[in-house]
Structure formats: C-alpha cells, structure tokens
Design a protein around this motif. Structure first.
Motif, PDB file in Angstrom:
ATOM      1  N   ARG A  37       0.823  -1.217   0.000  1.00  0.00           N
ATOM      2  CA  ARG A  37       0.000   0.000   0.000  1.00  0.00           C
ATOM      3  C   ARG A  37       0.855   1.265   0.000  1.00  0.00           C
ATOM      4  O   ARG A  37       0.572   2.213  -0.739  1.00  0.00           O
ATOM      5  CB  ARG A  37      -0.917   0.003   1.223  1.00  0.00           C
ATOM      6  N   PHE A  38       1.892   1.277   0.834  1.00  0.00           N
ATOM      7  CA  PHE A  38       2.671   2.503   0.963  1.00  0.00           C
ATOM      8  C   PHE A  38       3.375   2.869  -0.338  1.00  0.00           C
ATOM      9  O   PHE A  38       3.427   4.049  -0.714  1.00  0.00           O
ATOM     10  CB  PHE A  38       3.706   2.361   2.083  1.00  0.00           C
ATOM     11  N   THR A  39       3.925   1.900  -1.048  1.00  0.00           N
ATOM     12  CA  THR A  39       4.647   2.191  -2.285  1.00  0.00           C
ATOM     13  C   THR A  39       3.722   2.787  -3.332  1.00  0.00           C
ATOM     14  O   THR A  39       4.076   3.746  -4.019  1.00  0.00           O
ATOM     15  CB  THR A  39       5.318   0.920  -2.828  1.00  0.00           C
ATOM     16  N   HIS A  40       2.509   2.222  -3.431  1.00  0.00           N
ATOM     17  CA  HIS A  40       1.560   2.771  -4.392  1.00  0.00           C
ATOM     18  C   HIS A  40       1.083   4.165  -3.969  1.00  0.00           C
ATOM     19  O   HIS A  40       0.919   5.051  -4.811  1.00  0.00           O
ATOM     20  CB  HIS A  40       0.375   1.819  -4.546  1.00  0.00           C
ATOM     21  N   TYR A  41       0.866   4.349  -2.677  1.00  0.00           N
ATOM     22  CA  TYR A  41       0.465   5.667  -2.189  1.00  0.00           C
ATOM     23  C   TYR A  41       1.565   6.692  -2.454  1.00  0.00           C
ATOM     24  O   TYR A  41       1.292   7.822  -2.914  1.00  0.00           O
ATOM     25  CB  TYR A  41       0.159   5.593  -0.696  1.00  0.00           C
ATOM     26  N   PHE A  42       2.802   6.326  -2.179  1.00  0.00           N
ATOM     27  CA  PHE A  42       3.938   7.213  -2.387  1.00  0.00           C
ATOM     28  C   PHE A  42       4.047   7.598  -3.857  1.00  0.00           C
ATOM     29  O   PHE A  42       4.290   8.777  -4.194  1.00  0.00           O
ATOM     30  CB  PHE A  42       5.215   6.514  -1.918  1.00  0.00           C
ATOM     31  N   TYR A  43       3.842   6.636  -4.734  1.00  0.00           N
ATOM     32  CA  TYR A  43       3.915   6.920  -6.174  1.00  0.00           C
ATOM     33  C   TYR A  43       2.808   7.876  -6.599  1.00  0.00           C
ATOM     34  O   TYR A  43       3.051   8.874  -7.280  1.00  0.00           O
ATOM     35  CB  TYR A  43       3.828   5.622  -6.980  1.00  0.00           C
ATOM     36  N   TYR A  44       1.566   7.577  -6.225  1.00  0.00           N
ATOM     37  CA  TYR A  44       0.441   8.391  -6.658  1.00  0.00           C
ATOM     38  C   TYR A  44       0.522   9.807  -6.102  1.00  0.00           C
ATOM     39  O   TYR A  44       0.215  10.784  -6.804  1.00  0.00           O
ATOM     40  CB  TYR A  44      -0.876   7.743  -6.229  1.00  0.00           C
TER      41      TYR A  44
END
Length: 393
Positions: free
Chosen positions: A119-126
C-alpha cells in the motif's frame, strides 16, 4: 505495475457465476482470451527492465542536480523557482519508486515486500505523481500572472502566496490517492500479488470511478490549464517584442507536447481497459494488445520525470549558470587542500574571479581549473529581462 497501473478490469460475461476472488482471478486468467496472439512476455519483461533502469538512472541524476542547484538559492528564489524545486522533488519521489516496479515486472508481478509496502509504495507513487502534475499547472498559471500583474500588492505578497500554494498542493496530492490506496492489498491466491481489490459486489463501479477520477484530475483538468496559460504567456511575450520571442514560443509548444505525449496514451488505455466488458466492447485483438502493452505505456508515462528537468531547467541559461556556479563552488576547496604544500612562489600567481551573470554567461578567465585559489561568485544583480526569467527561470 499491477495496482499502480489502475484497477484490473474483468469482463462481465459469466461474472454472476463467480462467488469469490479466487474464482475471479482464475476467470480473468483463463477465460478472457477469445482469440490467439503470439506475444512474447519474456521480451516484454526485458524491455520493461531496460526502460525502467534508463529512466531511473537519468531521472535520478537530473532531478538531484535540479534540487541541489535550486535549493542553494531557495532563500532568495526569484520568480517561479519555488515551483520548479517542488516539481523536481515530486519527480524524484516517482524515480525512487521505480526499482520496486522494475523488480515486480521482472518477477512476473510477484510481490515480495509485504502488505504494508504494497500500500505505501503505491500511495507514495500516486502522491508524487499528482504533485508533479499540479506543480506544473501552478508554474504555467503563475508565470502568466507574474508577467501581467504588476500591482504593488502582488509584488509584496507573491513569495508568501507561492509557499501557501505549494503547501496546499502537497496536502491535496496526499489526500487524492487515499480512496484508491485503501482498496489495494496483498493477494496470496497463486503468487503474492499487489492488486486493486475493491468490494467484490461493487468492483466494476469502483474500477470505473477510480479510472475516471485519475484521468480527470491527472489529465483532463491540468491539460487545458497548462495549454491556455502557456499560450497566453507566449502571446504576451511576442507582444513585448522580445528578440527571443520565437524561442519562447517553441518552448511553450514543447511544454504542452511533452505533457500530452507522456500522459495521453496512459489515460486513454486505462479508460478503454476499465470500460471494456462493462460499458464498451473492444475487438478481441485490440483488447489483447492493450493488455499486453499497458505496462510499457505506463512506464513510458514516467518519461516526464526525465524531460521536465531538461525543459524547465537545463535549457535555461540562468540555470546553467547557477549549475556551473554550484559545481565550481566546491572545486577550489579541493584544489586548495592539494596546493597547501606547493612552493610559496605559486602564491604570487594571478587570481581570477569568474562572475556568473543573470543570463548564466561566464566572464572570461584564463585557465580557471588550473588554479587552486579561484573565487567564484554569483552576480546579485536582479534580472533586467523579465520574460527570460519567466519562461525558464
């Protein structure tokens, strides 16, 4: 990217006979193909790996240089440099997430880093993706406002206003991805995969809402603002009769073209695949091609992290002058330490001072890199040509 690329879309044919996510994934993997196409997945993985790696290396170097150079003058940053600095920070955030996507594609989308990082990696990217786009919009709008607004009130409060806008952009970009990220989770059905997993009963609705919101906020709203205000800026510069008016117009065209080229294929493909099977019906071969090339198109959209530093920094004579000033700022220190044991006769040699002007033009100096005691200083004279600084500050 599995979840980063947007929600996976499942055709509605026979969906009523599916009762859990395991059956749904099996349905998606085995019953979607209705025609046969020879597409080499191994070649695709190699191409993705090379493309990710190239974007990561080049983008990392470029954005670090932009941040370092602009950070040095952030306290007295003139005009629009604050937006450029924040955009480079957002692009750097995207670049730092690339190794994860590169390994995920190489491992056939198997996720090995746990549920939290999913979740965090996708949140960080977006969050960084939206920030980069929004700062680009702010830069386009503020450039025109600064060029046309000469009121004393604006001149007094412009820096404070820009800081408030930048803070608002970061907060907004941090909130927008939340509805999608809360539905991203680690699935251990066959191999551990990081997927968009909205409630099963309303999955199709969630998929359409997420895809439409991503396209509207990330493309359909920013594009007109970027295009309109850049065109208005170009017209205003031409009306002032500046000798570099043609160059400014070409830069404006490049700003708009790069944004469209990087993002239009991504959003168009995302919408087609999301609506396929529920609202529209694509030809079998077209659907296969879109699914196959989607990851490459998604990776291609990240080229803006490589092109933005060039367009908004390295093409600017002012930035090149500050970059040279920042680089040579550290060279005399090293050379001075090496020259401490030199003979005293060398101290009588002529010392030169290189002045970096506001246009980034270096005053003549004889062999600056051969002398250990050069003094480099940036000219503090404010720019006399406002259009030059506005287009590429």
């Amino acid at each position: 990217m599995s979840a980063t690329s947007g929600p996976s879309v499942v055709p509605t044919r026979d969906v009523g006979e599916i009762y859990n996510w395991t059956e749904l994934l099996h349905f998606f993997n085995h019953t979607l193909p209705e025609c046969h196409m020879e597409l080499n997945e191994n070649t695709k993985r190699v191409a993705l790996f090379v493309l990710y790696l190239a974007i990561f290396v080049v983008g990392l170097v470029e954005n670090l240089l932009v941040i370092c150079v602009n950070w040095r003058g952030s306290a007295r940053a003139g005009l629009l440099r604050l937006y450029v600095l924040n955009m480079a920070i957002a692009d750097l955030g995207i670049i730092l997430s690339l190794p994860v996507w590169m390994l995920e594609a190489t491992l056939d989308y198997t996720w090995l880093w746990g549920s939290f990082s999913c979740r965090f990696t996708h949140y960080f990217y977006y969050a960084n993706m939206y920030s980069s786009i929004f700062f680009l919009v702010c830069l386009s709008v503020d450039r025109y406002v600064t060029l046309t607004n000469a009121s004393p009130s604006w001149q007094r409060h412009q820096h404070r206003g820009r800081r408030a806008v930048c803070a608002g952009v970061w907060v907004l970009s941090a909130l927008i991805p939340l509805p999608e990220v809360v539905h991203i989770r680690l699935v251990d059905s066959f191999e551990p995969m990081c997927l968009f997993m909205a409630p099963f009963e309303t999955y199709s609705t969630w998929a359409v809402v997420v895809a439409l919101s991503t396209t509207i906020l990330g493309f359909l709203l920013p594009l007109p603002l970027i295009a309109i205000f850049n065109v208005l800026t170009a017209r205003r510069l031409r009306q002032t009769g500046q000798p570099e008016g043609r160059r400014h117009c070409l830069l404006v065209c490049a700003y708009i073209a790069v944004f469209v080229i990087c993002w239009l294929p991504y959003h168009l493909t995302l919408l087609l695949l999301t609506l396929h099977g529920t609202h529209i019906s694509l030809h079998c071969y077209l659907a296969h091609l879109l699914y196959f090339f989607y990851d490459i198109i998604d990776c291609f959209s990240m080229l803006h992290c490589v092109v933005n530093p060039i367009l908004y920094n390295f093409l600017s004579p002012s930035f090149r002058g500050r970059l040279l000033n920042a680089v040579v700022h550290y060279l005399p220190k090293v050379q001075a330490r090496e020259g401490r044991h030199a003979s005293s006769s060398s101290s009588s040699s002529t010392q030169h001072s290189i002045i970096i002007t506001k246009e980034g033009i270096q005053a003549p100096a004889a062999g600056p890199h051969h002398h250990p005691s050069l003094n480099f200083q940036a000219a503090n004279t404010p720019p006399t040509s406002a259009p030059q600084s506005l287009v590429a500050s």
